[in-house]
Structure formats: C-alpha cells, structure tokens
Design a protein around this motif. Structure first.
Motif, PDB file in Angstrom:
ATOM      1  N   LYS A  41       5.017  -2.692   1.890  1.00 38.05           N
ATOM      2  CA  LYS A  41       3.507  -2.867   2.515  1.00 38.05           C
ATOM      3  C   LYS A  41       3.102  -1.712   3.439  1.00 38.05           C
ATOM      4  CE  LYS A  41       3.667  -7.933   2.164  1.00 38.05           C
ATOM      5  NZ  LYS A  41       3.665  -9.183   2.727  1.00 38.05           N
ATOM      6  N   THR A  42       4.194  -0.751   3.962  1.00 38.54           N
ATOM      7  CA  THR A  42       3.834   0.300   4.649  1.00 38.54           C
ATOM      8  C   THR A  42       4.696   1.385   4.363  1.00 38.54           C
ATOM      9  OG1 THR A  42       5.358  -0.204   6.591  1.00 38.54           O
ATOM     10  CG2 THR A  42       3.147  -1.548   6.656  1.00 38.54           C
ATOM     11  N   ASN A  43       4.436   2.589   4.887  1.00 39.81           N
ATOM     12  CA  ASN A  43       4.980   3.776   4.710  1.00 39.81           C
ATOM     13  C   ASN A  43       6.502   3.616   5.209  1.00 39.81           C
ATOM     14  OD1 ASN A  43       3.182   5.119   3.385  1.00 39.81           O
ATOM     15  ND2 ASN A  43       2.568   6.495   4.839  1.00 39.81           N
ATOM     16  N   THR A  44       6.516   2.894   6.636  1.00 40.76           N
ATOM     17  CA  THR A  44       7.980   2.540   6.872  1.00 40.76           C
ATOM     18  C   THR A  44       8.678   1.826   6.324  1.00 40.76           C
ATOM     19  OG1 THR A  44       6.633   2.754   9.378  1.00 40.76           O
ATOM     20  CG2 THR A  44       8.561   1.440   9.264  1.00 40.76           C
ATOM     21  N   ASN A  77       0.961  -1.300  -0.113  1.00 37.99           N
ATOM     22  CA  ASN A  77      -0.171  -0.089  -0.038  1.00 37.99           C
ATOM     23  C   ASN A  77       0.827   1.203  -0.075  1.00 37.99           C
ATOM     24  OD1 ASN A  77      -2.657  -1.245   0.181  1.00 37.99           O
ATOM     25  ND2 ASN A  77      -1.886  -1.853   2.220  1.00 37.99           N
ATOM     26  N   ALA A  78       2.097   1.122   0.169  1.00 43.58           N
ATOM     27  CA  ALA A  78       3.098   2.147   0.261  1.00 43.58           C
ATOM     28  C   ALA A  78       4.082   2.170  -0.842  1.00 43.58           C
ATOM     29  CB  ALA A  78       3.868   2.349   1.511  1.00 43.58           C
TER      30      ALA A  78
END
Length: 335
Positions: A281-284, A231-232
C-alpha cells in the motif's frame, strides 16, 4: 465487509450456480448485499475483471517477459505499437534504462513465433536494445491483494501434480466463454449454459477438469491495484546463484506480498535472474517486504523496479483471430 468479500473473490470464487449466495451465507448477509458491494467496486474500478485465469503455456501459447530500451521521446508512439498486439497483456514503464516492460504471448499457430515477433516490434518501436526473459522456473503466480490486512506475512506454496487433459474443440468453446468478464447477477454463469445448452453440472465438471489439469489456474476477480489502495508495486529482481535457485526461489515465493516469482535467464547486459513482483500500500510496506526477503535468501545484488506508468493490463483473449490479423499486417517487419 467489502474488504472481506474482495479478498474472498480473489482467492476462491465459488464454482456454483449462485456463487454470491454462497459468499452471503459465509458472511451472514444477503445475496443482494454481496452483489451490490461487488457492483459498486466494479463501478469504482476497484475490480478490474472477474473471469477464468488460464495457463498460457498449457493452452499452447509461447510467452515471455520482455524489456525494451526506448528513448523517452519515442515512448508514447512505441506504446501504441506494442499495445496493438493482442498477445501483450501487461505493459509498464519502469525506472531503468530498459524502461518498457511487457508480457508477450504468441498463438500456437503463429507463423512468426515469439522471437521473430519481438524482433519486429523492436524495429517498429525503434528500440535501442531489448532482452527476452522467458520463465525457466515458475515458483508462484497468484495475485491476491490483502484488502483486510489480516493475512499472514508468509504462506506455504502448495506443490501440485496435474492430471493429463487433451483439449477438444468443445473445450475451446468453453474456454472462450470463460474468458468473458462475468456480470454481478444471481446466476453469472447462466449465459454459458444457455449458449452451449448444457447443465451447470456439466459446466462445473469441465471447469474442475481445467483446474486439476492446470489449464485453468483459478476463476477469480482481479483488482485494480491502485484503486484498491496498493500504490507501491515493484518488480524486484535478484542476482542469485543458479545452483541454489530452487531453494532460494521457493523461499522468496513464500512471502504473501509476492504475487509472482520466477527464475529467468541472465545476459551480459542483465545479471538478475530471480524476479519477484511485490505489492504494497506504501513504499514502506513494499520496502519492508524486500528487506524481509533479503534477510531470508542468499543473493549477490538486487534492484527494485517500480512501475511509474501502466500502459496496458488485460487478459489475453485466447484463440482469437486478432493474432493472425496482426501477423498478416506486420509480416513486412521481418525484412
């Protein structure tokens, strides 16, 4: 098991009569189980398409990344106009004054050419400004989302020498058919050999010729990033020294989370010349990759452009008459 299969069909799709049987044997499950897993992933929009991925340039097409500056209240109308062009395969809104980013290709027999087509589109969409960012150097193009979380963080990019291949009308027939999204059935290539009245050996020999010449990058499944859990997704642009661009670009491309890496031109109103597409998968996750790259390369500045909206993502239908139809309809845009 699903994640293993999804990774495999992104990386190395078996070019045999019964590819899902090969995958099943590798994973010690049945062919029907593989087909059912893939069909479920297709139904749930995790798999976007499974077909040949061709090299636009080697097919004679001119192409470029393009960025338009569009007023927010005009975006919806502009997107409809842009998406109507058959050579626009990817179109996103990103967090910048240049807010609409798309990839553009025009056919070998285009009467307008790339720049004139973009100029017409800028008028039709009422763009305030635009930049054309063709590829000066390709370091990597390979979308392989790590669905297993087991892949190495860095990879070695293989340099390949391609053989010459002069495309014939027969080749074009096969190219058109290989563009079609295959069905998840025991013999997914059977429709091609039946239509052309050829053998599997002939088909796979030609496909290997396409791969060895670089005409076809690979045959693979492309996943819908967000539905697959990624998603990121950010296009991270870097301002680098052109004198060291090759070394820097190769290093940035070696990160597994980077699917695309290109050197592009600079302009007075655009200082970034290295482009890396990063999937997380994440902004991180994505930021961790950006931080890792920033520690590995020399650069002056960078910027992460996240995609806030996806307007179009599809494969170009090469050698389609839709290109000439669009040009005939929009010739008046030249004036």
């Amino acid at each position: 098991m699903k994640d293993e299969i999804l990774l495999k069909i992104q990386k190395s799709f078996p070019l045999v009569a019964k590819p899902f049987e090969v995958l099943a044997n590798e994973l010690n499950i049945t062919e029907n189980e593989v087909i059912q897993i893939l069909q479920d992933a297709k139904t749930n929009n995790i798999i976007r398409q499974t077909s040949a991925i061709f090299d636009t340039k080697k097919l004679g097409y001119q192409s470029s990344l393009v960025a338009f500056e569009i007023d927010n209240d005009k975006i919806d109308d502009a997107v409809k106009i842009l998406n109507s062009h058959p050579g626009i395969s990817h179109n996103y809104e990103r967090n910048h004054s240049f807010n609409i980013w798309f990839t553009m290709a025009v056919a070998p027999d285009s009467s307008l050419g790339l720049e004139q087509t973009i100029k017409i589109l800028s008028k039709l969409t009422k763009a305030n400004d635009y930049i054309i960012l063709p590829t000066l150097k390709l370091f990597k193009i390979s979308v392989k989302l790590d669905t297993t979380n087991k892949e190495e963080k860095k990879e070695k990019i293989k340099k390949r020498d391609f053989k010459e291949l002069e495309l014939t009308p027969y080749h074009y027939e096969i190219i058109k058919l290989l563009q079609e999204d295959i069905e998840f059935i025991s013999e997914p290539f059977k429709f091609i050999i039946d239509k052309l009245n050829i053998t599997y050996d002939e088909l796979f020999c030609i496909m290997n010729d396409f791969i060895e010449s670089g005409v076809m990058r690979r045959f693979a499944s492309i996943l819908n990033h967000r539905h697959a859990g990624f998603n990121a997704n950010a296009m991270v642009v870097w301002e680098i020294d052109e004198n060291n661009a090759i070394e820097i670009g190769e290093e940035a491309a070696s990160f597994s989370a980077v699917s695309h890496c290109y050197l592009r031109p600079k302009y007075k109103n655009w200082k970034y010349n290295l482009f890396t597409m990063i999937h997380g998968k994440t902004n991180t996750d994505t930021q961790n990759t950006i931080d890792s790259i920033s520690k590995s390369i020399n650069y002056k500045s960078n910027m992460a452009l996240y995609s806030s909206r996806e307007f179009k993502k599809t494969r170009i239908s090469y050698f389609s008459n839709e290109f000439s139809k669009w040009e005939e309809k929009n010739q008046k845009g030249i004036a």
